[in-house]
Design a protein around this motif. Sequence first.
Motif, PDB file in Angstrom:
ATOM      1  N   UNK A 105       0.791  -1.253  -0.183  1.00 54.60           N
ATOM      2  CA  UNK A 105      -0.096  -0.044   0.150  1.00 54.60           C
ATOM      3  C   UNK A 105       0.812   1.329   0.014  1.00 54.60           C
ATOM      4  N   UNK A 106       1.886   1.145   0.660  1.00 53.50           N
ATOM      5  CA  UNK A 106       2.933   2.266   0.602  1.00 53.50           C
ATOM      6  C   UNK A 106       3.267   2.644  -0.600  1.00 53.50           C
ATOM      7  N   UNK A 107       3.514   1.426  -1.486  1.00 53.09           N
ATOM      8  CA  UNK A 107       3.941   1.812  -2.827  1.00 53.09           C
ATOM      9  C   UNK A 107       2.587   2.202  -3.665  1.00 53.09           C
ATOM     10  N   UNK A 108       1.696   1.222  -3.616  1.00 59.28           N
ATOM     11  CA  UNK A 108       0.553   1.584  -4.598  1.00 59.28           C
ATOM     12  C   UNK A 108      -0.298   2.812  -4.480  1.00 59.28           C
ATOM     13  N   UNK A 109      -0.318   3.471  -3.194  1.00 61.11           N
ATOM     14  CA  UNK A 109      -1.161   4.477  -3.187  1.00 61.11           C
ATOM     15  C   UNK A 109      -0.246   5.789  -3.642  1.00 61.11           C
ATOM     16  N   UNK A 110       0.931   5.843  -3.646  1.00 63.56           N
ATOM     17  CA  UNK A 110       1.568   6.868  -4.389  1.00 63.56           C
ATOM     18  C   UNK A 110       1.704   6.552  -5.876  1.00 63.56           C
ATOM     19  N   UNK A 111       1.754   5.339  -6.363  1.00 60.65           N
ATOM     20  CA  UNK A 111       1.813   4.904  -7.587  1.00 60.65           C
ATOM     21  C   UNK A 111       0.398   5.236  -8.311  1.00 60.65           C
ATOM     22  N   UNK A 112      -0.548   4.857  -7.474  1.00 56.86           N
ATOM     23  CA  UNK A 112      -1.993   4.817  -8.077  1.00 56.86           C
ATOM     24  C   UNK A 112      -2.306   6.467  -8.335  1.00 56.86           C
ATOM     25  N   UNK A 113      -1.723   7.172  -7.278  1.00 59.58           N
ATOM     26  CA  UNK A 113      -2.124   8.477  -7.338  1.00 59.58           C
ATOM     27  C   UNK A 113      -1.642   9.359  -8.728  1.00 59.58           C
ATOM     28  N   UNK A 114      -0.266   9.004  -8.621  1.00 61.61           N
ATOM     29  CA  UNK A 114       0.531   9.593  -9.895  1.00 61.61           C
ATOM     30  C   UNK A 114      -0.014   8.984 -11.416  1.00 61.61           C
ATOM     31  N   UNK A 115      -0.444   7.813 -11.393  1.00 63.64           N
ATOM     32  CA  UNK A 115      -0.745   6.990 -12.362  1.00 63.64           C
ATOM     33  C   UNK A 115      -2.181   7.716 -12.981  1.00 63.64           C
ATOM     34  N   UNK A 116      -2.937   7.917 -11.988  1.00 64.47           N
ATOM     35  CA  UNK A 116      -4.423   8.460 -12.532  1.00 64.47           C
ATOM     36  C   UNK A 116      -4.201   9.772 -12.793  1.00 64.47           C
ATOM     37  N   UNK A 117      -3.420  10.651 -12.080  1.00 67.20           N
ATOM     38  CA  UNK A 117      -3.233  11.950 -12.387  1.00 67.20           C
ATOM     39  C   UNK A 117      -2.287  12.231 -13.662  1.00 67.20           C
ATOM     40  N   UNK A 118      -1.295  11.388 -13.981  1.00 68.31           N
ATOM     41  CA  UNK A 118      -0.589  11.467 -15.009  1.00 68.31           C
ATOM     42  C   UNK A 118      -1.361  11.151 -16.297  1.00 68.31           C
TER      43      UNK A 118
END
Length: 355
Positions: A105-118
Motif C-alpha cells: 500500500x505504501x507503494x501502490x497509493x503514491x503509484x496509483x495517485x501518480x498514475x491516474x493524475x498522469x
Amino acid sequence: MASTEDVKSESAVTTIVNLAEEAKLAREGVKAPSHALLSVTKSLVAGGVAGGVSRTAVAPLERLKILLQVQNPHSIKYNGTIQGLKYIWKSEGFRGLFKGNGTNCARIIPNSAVKFFSYEEASKGILWLYRRQTRNEEAELTPVLRLGAGACAGIIAMSATYPMDMVRGRLTVQTEKSPRQYRGIFHALTTVLREEGPRSLYKGWLPSVIGVIPYVGLNFAVYESLKDWLIKSKALGLVDDNNELGVATRLACGAAAGTVGQTVAYPLDVIRRRMQMAGWKDAASVVTGDGKTKATLEYNGMVDAFRKTVRHEGFGALYKGLVPNSVKVVPSIAIAFVTYEMVKDILGVEMRISD
C-alpha cells in the motif's frame, strides 16, 4: 446597447468588488486556494484512495501470485489458488495472507495517485495535439490515443515508485525461516542499498516499463472505450436517465480492462520479479544436478532471464501464478476505477477520466 462609459463603469465596479473580497480574505488570514492546485490535490487523493482500497481487497491473492512466481520448481509448496491460500493460512496464519500489504500500500497509493493524475494530464496533452493536427476542435480521444496516454501514465508511475516495488517483493517472499529478515520498508531499502548497491533498487526495471505499456495502457483504453461505447450506443439498456452507467456496469468494464491488460503483460511481470530476486541468497533456491542447492539464478539482463526461465522450466513458467493473478486483477482494477470516480464525485471534482 450599453455605452462605453457604462462598460467601463461595470468593469471598475467588478474590479473594486474583487479587490474588496481579496482584502477581506487577507485581513482574516485566509489565502484563496488555487483552483488548479486544489484540482490536482483532489485528483491525487482520489487516485491514492483507489489504489489503497483495491489492493488491500486482494492482498492475499497478490502474495500468493508472487510466491508462485518465484518458488523453487524442485520443491513445490503452492499448487494453485485454493491450495496455496490454505497453505499460507495453515503455516503462517491470518496475518500471513496480508504479509507485505503495508509495504504494498505504501507503494501502490503514491503509484496509483501518480498514475491516474498522469493519465489525465497525458490525455489532455494528446487530445490538444490531436485536435491541432486534425484541425477539428470537436475531435475526441480514440482507443489508440487512450492507449498512448495510459502507457505514459504507467511509465511515469512505475519509475517513480519502483524501489518500493522491489523491496515489497522481497518482504512478501521472505518467511520466518529465511536467514535474512527485513524488518520493514525502510530497513529493506537501506539493507539492499548497502549490500547490493543503488542499481539493485532498479533490478527488473526494463521489463517492468515494457510490461506497463500494454498493461496500464490497455487498462485505461479498454475501460474508457467500453464505457464510451455503452453510453453512446445505449446497448443492453445499461444507461440510466442521467446518461450514466451504474456501479455494477462500471465494475464489469474495469474487470474486462484488467483481464485484457494483465494477460498480455504477465510474462514480463514474472521476469521482473525474478530479476528482483536474483542474487538474493535468501530467496527460493534452485537444486543442481548433484542434489545440492545454490542461490537463485543470476540473469544478465531481461533477454537472458527469459531464456534461462524457459530453458530450465519451460514456456509455462512465464505464466506461473496467472490464475490467482487473474482472480486478483479482475476485482482489483474494477474497484480501482470505480473508487477513483466515486471519490472524485465526493470531493466535488467535476471532470472524470472519461471526460
